[in-house]
Design an enzyme around this catalytic site. Structure first.
Site, mmCIF file in Angstrom:
data_model
loop_
_atom_site.group_PDB
_atom_site.id
_atom_site.type_symbol
_atom_site.label_atom_id
_atom_site.label_comp_id
_atom_site.label_asym_id
_atom_site.label_seq_id
_atom_site.Cartn_x
_atom_site.Cartn_y
_atom_site.Cartn_z
ATOM 1 N N LYS A 79 0.759 -1.217 -0.007
ATOM 2 C CA LYS A 79 0.095 -0.058 0.061
ATOM 3 C C LYS A 79 0.897 1.329 0.065
ATOM 4 O O LYS A 79 1.853 1.215 0.498
ATOM 5 C CB LYS A 79 -1.044 -0.025 1.327
ATOM 6 C CG LYS A 79 -1.985 1.182 1.218
ATOM 7 C CD LYS A 79 -2.913 0.876 2.620
ATOM 8 C CE LYS A 79 -3.913 1.925 2.778
ATOM 9 N NZ LYS A 79 -4.791 1.812 3.868
ATOM 10 N N SER A 159 -9.587 1.676 3.383
ATOM 11 C CA SER A 159 -8.966 2.414 2.287
ATOM 12 C C SER A 159 -7.854 1.594 1.650
ATOM 13 O O SER A 159 -7.392 2.233 0.681
ATOM 14 C CB SER A 159 -8.223 3.648 3.185
ATOM 15 O OG SER A 159 -7.240 3.059 4.168
ATOM 16 N N SER A 183 -9.650 -0.999 7.417
ATOM 17 C CA SER A 183 -9.253 -0.668 6.136
ATOM 18 C C SER A 183 -8.648 -1.961 5.491
ATOM 19 O O SER A 183 -8.335 -2.056 4.271
ATOM 20 C CB SER A 183 -8.013 0.254 6.055
ATOM 21 O OG SER A 183 -8.861 1.680 5.902
HETATM 22 N N1 GLN Z 1 -12.759 4.440 7.550
HETATM 23 C C1 GLN Z 1 -11.840 4.698 8.656
HETATM 24 C C2 GLN Z 1 -11.389 5.932 8.473
HETATM 25 O O1 GLN Z 1 -11.313 6.547 7.604
HETATM 26 C C3 GLN Z 1 -10.621 3.657 8.957
HETATM 27 C C4 GLN Z 1 -9.696 4.009 7.956
HETATM 28 C C5 GLN Z 1 -8.567 2.748 7.987
HETATM 29 O O2 GLN Z 1 -8.546 1.745 8.598
HETATM 30 N N2 GLN Z 1 -7.323 3.351 7.713
HETATM 31 O O3 GLN Z 1 -10.831 6.565 9.704
#
Ligand code: GLN
Length: 508
Positions: A79, A159, A183
């Site tokens: 990532k 994400s 994510s």
């Molecule tokens: N959707 C959550 C956020 O935007 C978790 C994102 C993640 O796990 N990086 O904070």
């Protein structure tokens, strides 16, 4: 279809060892497929030169019977929020679009040491703030299972949607994501692959660009539980460069665990609070069927209560924004990252850097976070959220360790990963980021609050032909039990992660 893609990491390694295929050829195919499947937008950047160099070195090791790493010659994607030396690391954001780190994240170092070939950097929501991979300056990633990849396609989840897509499309054998509130598990469920969020501190965060330091963990995507474990075994363990890693040496988990699992000794908890608004009937049905399957095969399945679950999403939102406000302060245009043209004063330099470099989601979280952290609000929001976070952790501790009211403790909790299958992109982006995350992260982010390990495994396809995944959680550092149960379920449901005909066709 290239047959070697159906292999597990172990089988691939045996093929390398008996010379029936070479790392160079497999890595060539991976890079080729990544280009052929460019429309999925899984990658922000491929690293063909580095990857082919690593593949040649691996070839050499196999040919000369030199010492091999456990992942020797295995193509893996990373990532784009993990620092990669001399390779841009953008966090899918304008702020870091020209950032080239001078060092590698520990995860990348360890993968390379294990012989893995790092083929490229994957797409994500900017700074990992999101649940769809729809907020990247490089455009959204598309779900490989969408029947219409041109107009009416589904989100990959986020994400870490690029990493999930790369694995689901068969481009690589595993990928690294990050997981702060879901994510890794969310896109794993939507894309029909396995996604592991390990115990907080089990894998080093050194070189992972922070979102919420107290919850971030590197996550692992693979097409099977055992491939996921191979990667975990290669990268877990204490790191002097990250003081939050667990000091105790990591004892590698034995792969033979599946055969040894007697379900009669396994206690499964079904938390009633996860029967929530918005849970689709198909996901509910999948959840019930797997619980029945476990019970029919001897597991002790019981309903449990985690009463503070509903507060989790609010608490997460406050803590997330407070830590974001503090973390993002480092982007000032001076040391690295975006630098604006107009900078007649220091204030203007800061203001323009941040106004131009961040998207609305990041800016909104910084503003709200700073509001929560104002002296007059600090106790009311931040401190209170920390207290409720502890209650959420204690809920888990109770069901795993200290029963009250005649309740039995459980080894593993079984829940949905997401409330539905992957939404259509057009529906998803009509909602604000805040609403997107509140819905998407409902089942996943309590595990981040408590720092416990959790995994999403694909179970079946929905009526729309999209994957449905379920989540397992266990107590801190009980990855072994988590993976054993996950592996048992995986063998029963026989979900074919690569059963996607459109992707076959596009690749060949
Ligand atoms: N959707 C959550 C956020 O935007 C978790 C994102 C993640 O796990 N990086 O904070």
């Amino acid at each position: 279809m290239k047959r070697h893609l159906q292999l597990s990491i172990k089988q691939l390694s045996s093929c390398y060892a008996d010379g029936s295929i070479s790392p160079r050829i497999v890595v060539d195919h991976s890079l080729d497929d990544a280009v052929k499947l460019k429309h999925l937008n899984a990658f922000i950047r491929l690293s063909p030169e580095k990857a082919l160099h690593q593949a040649k070195e691996s070839d050499h090791r196999y040919e000369n019977k030199e010492q091999l790493g456990k992942l020797d010659g295995v193509p893996i994607a990373i990532k784009d929020n993990f620092c990669t030396k001399d390779t841009p690391t953008t966090c899918a954001s304008r702020m870091l679009s020209n950032f080239v780190p001078p060092y590698n994240a520990t995860v990348c170092e360890r993968l390379t040491k294990a012989g893995a070939v790092l083929i490229g950097k994957t797409n994500m929501d900017q700074f990992a703030m999101g649940s769809g991979t729809v907020d990247s300056i490089f455009g959204p990633s598309k779900n490989v299972w969408s029947s219409d990849l041109m107009d009416k396609w589904h989100i990959a989840g986020g994400s870490s949607g690029g990493s999930a897509t790369a694995v689901a499309a068969g481009i690589c054998y595993a990928a690294i994501g990050s997981d702060t509130g879901g994510s890794t598990r969310n896109p794993a469920a939507y894309c029909g692959v396995v996604g592991l969020k390990p115990t907080y501190g089990l894998i080093s965060r050194h070189g992972l660009i922070p979102l919420v330091n107290s919850m971030d963990v590197p996550g692992i995507f693979a097409r099977s539980v055992s491939d996921c474990l191979d990667v975990l075994n290669a990268i877990a363990g204490p790191d002097d460069k990250d003081s939050t890693t667990i000091r105790k040496p990591f004892r590698k988990i034995n792969l033979k665990f599946y055969e040894e699992l007697d379900l009669r000794n396994v206690r499964i908890g079904i938390p009633m609070e996860y029967h929530c608004d918005g849970l689709s009937s198909e996901v509910l049905d999948t959840w019930r069927k797997v619980a029945d399957l476990l019970e029919d095969n001897g597991a002790h399945v019981q309903q449990v209560s985690l009463p503070n679950t509903a507060a989790s999403i609010f608490v997460y939102s406050i803590l997330n924004q407070c830590e974001v406000a503090s973390n993002m302060a480092r982007y000032d245009g001076i040391e690295y990252g975006h630098r604006p043209n107009i900078e007649s004063s220091t204030e203007e330099l800061y203001a323009n850097t941040r106004a131009e470099g961040f998207n609305t989601v990041v800016k909104t979280r910084i503003l709200t976070g700073n509001y929560f952290l104002l002296r007059k609000n600090y106790q009311k929001y931040f401190e209170k959220a920390l207290r409720v976070r502890r209650l959420i952790s204690e809920d888990f501790k109770r069901v795993f360790e200290t029963p009250i009211d005649n309740e039995n403790v459980v080894d593993v909790l079984l829940t949905p990963t997401t409330l539905t299958d992957a939404p259509l992109y057009s529906d998803f982006v009509s909602l604000s980021n805040r609403v997107q995350c509140a819905v998407q992260d409902f089942c996943t982010q309590p595990a981040n609050m408590a720092g416990i390990p959790a995994i999403s495994i694909p179970i079946r396809l929905s009526k729309r032909g999209l994957p449905i995944g379920l989540q397992l959680m266990s107590k801190t550092l009980n990855e072994e039990m988590l993976l054993r149960v996950a592996s048992w379920i995986e063998k029963q449901v026989e979900f074919d992660c690569l059963a996607n005909e459109q992707i076959y066709a596009a690749r060949s």
